[in-house]
Structures are given as C-alpha cells and as structure tokens.
Design an enzyme around this catalytic site. Structure first.
Site, PDB file in Angstrom:
ATOM      1  N   ARG A 181       0.831  -1.218   0.000  1.00 55.79           N
ATOM      2  CA  ARG A 181       0.000   0.000   0.000  1.00 55.79           C
ATOM      3  C   ARG A 181       0.856   1.256   0.000  1.00 55.79           C
ATOM      4  NH1 ARG A 181      -3.221  -3.093   3.939  1.00 55.79           N
ATOM      5  NH2 ARG A 181      -5.125  -3.822   2.895  1.00 55.79           N
ATOM      6  N   GLU A 222      16.495 -10.985  -0.537  1.00 61.39           N
ATOM      7  CA  GLU A 222      17.409  -9.890  -0.203  1.00 61.39           C
ATOM      8  C   GLU A 222      18.463 -10.400   0.772  1.00 61.39           C
ATOM      9  OE1 GLU A 222      16.995  -5.292   1.093  1.00 61.39           O
ATOM     10  OE2 GLU A 222      16.429  -6.748   2.640  1.00 61.39           O
TER      11      GLU A 222
END
Length: 243
Positions: A68, A152
């Site tokens: 979002r 990552e």
C-alpha cells in the site's frame, strides 16, 4: 466447498500459501549456500569471516502495508514484481573487506541470478547507514512448477549491524519522526562505528602479517590440524565398520 467456504476463496487461499512457501523455500536454498561457506571456513581455513547469520520472512500484514505504501496493485503478481525483500537473509562479518569477499563467493553460483546490488558500504546513505544489499533470484522447485524467487541478502560488519539496530529502534520509538538532534548524533555514531571498523581491520592485517612470518617455521597451522583430526576420525570410523 469446505465448511461453507466458497471454492474461489479456497483457491485464493491456496495461491497465497504457495506464494509464501516459495519465499520460505528460497530462504532455505540461499541459507544452504551460506551454511556451506560457514562450515568450510570453520573446518578448513584459519579464519572464518562469518560471525552470524539470520533470516526472516515478512508477515502477510507487513507485505500488505509495504504494498500500500508503494501504491502497488494488490495482486500476487504485482507483489512479486515490486516487493523484493519478502525473503531476507542477514550475514554479519568481522571486517569491511569480508563484506565484499562474501558477496563474491555467493554470486559465484551459476544458479543464483543477481538482480540488484546496492553498496551502502562504499557509498553510505545520507544518515550514515552502511551495509551491502543484494537481491538474488534463487531457484525453487515445487511439485508443479519451478520459479526464480527474489531474496534480499544484507551483508554488514558487527559495528554496522549494531548501529542499524539502534537506529531502527529509535525510528520505531519516535514513529519515524525523529528529532533532528538525535539524527545528528546517529550520523556521528555511524562515522565513529566506521572508524572502529577501519581501525580493527588494520590491526587484524598487522596480526595476520606477523602470524605469516612466524608460520614460516613450517609447523602445522590450526586449519591443517583440524583437517588432520577430521581425517583421523574418518579413518577410525571406517576401521570400526570393517570390524
């Protein structure tokens, strides 16, 4: 339907479960490579640059919040494309030079594709943050599909990790609105941590050079002794099996 839950919702549930599982398996794939390096350095070499390794998988709520914030479409395809740190691994090293050495070892695997590199060690962030970030794509083979999943990898020294942990706690306490005087002190602390890293690495190099001069007396070093001990254990095990 199961327990009056529409079949369409069950399919979505299964898709989400597979989505998260693929990241979990990707972490395990990369962790296996890191653990191999860790074990090799522990038993074969005189020096192990890896101090600590940890991993984490973002929670669904954390993934949705970041989606979002970035204004991304709320679909699994969009999330996979835009949110690259759902799966994360952190490797803590002893010295600055170890950061780049471990990076080179990890990216040397043919089945791990480097998608992105952010070197905040050589070029730190404005606030003083230092770390090396890699986004790698790890192969994940499931029952009905094979895919490359982003992971990552953060590689940093103990001093960098301590500073980053403290900074994170301060930002959390102040809900991201940290007073300027604290920001200034944090940046100064980052510079102090970097000076410590540089000093400790210089001392380490000096001690290693001294050790190399002493070792010219051809006595077996710690790595050689460990290897010999392992070989002796193997021979004893084989002898016991023959008996």
């Amino acid at each position: 339907m199961v327990d009056d839950v529409p079949e369409s919702l069950l399919e979505v549930r299964d898709d989400v479960a597979r989505f998260l599982m693929s990241y979990k398996f990707a972490i395990e794939t990369v962790m296996a490579r890191v653990n191999v390096l860790n074990e090799e350095f522990r038993y074969v070499h005189d020096y192990n640059p890896i101090e600590h390794v940890s991993s984490r998988l973002k929670t669904p709520s954390s993934i949705l919040k970041k989606t979002r914030r970035r204004g991304c479409e709320l679909s699994l395809q969009s999330i996979r494309k835009n949110i690259l740190d759902i799966a994360g691994i952190r490797i803590t090293c002893s010295f600055i030079s170890d950061v780049h050495s471990i990076r080179d070892m990890l990216v040397g695997h043919e089945d791990m594709v480097i998608r992105e590199v952010k070197d905040y060690v050589d070029v730190p962030k404005a606030n003083g943050y230092r770390s090396l970030h890699l986004i790698v794509e790890a192969p994940v083979h499931m029952s009905d599909r094979s895919t490359q999943v982003p992971v990552e990898i953060q590689i940093r020294t103990i001093a960098m990790d301590f500073w980053a942990s403290l900074e994170h706690k301060i930002y959390y306490k102040y809900a991201q609105d940290v007073p300027q005087n604290l920001l200034d002190e944090l940046k100064e602390a980052a510079e102090t941590a970097n000076r410590l890293d540089v000093t400790m690495e210089r001392l380490h190099d000096e001690v290693r050079e001294l050790g190399e001069r002493v070792s010219e007396q051809s006595l077996p070093g710690p790595a050689e002794l460990r290897t010999l001990n392992l070989a002796e254990e193997l021979l004893r095990a084989l002898a016991t099996r023959r008996e």
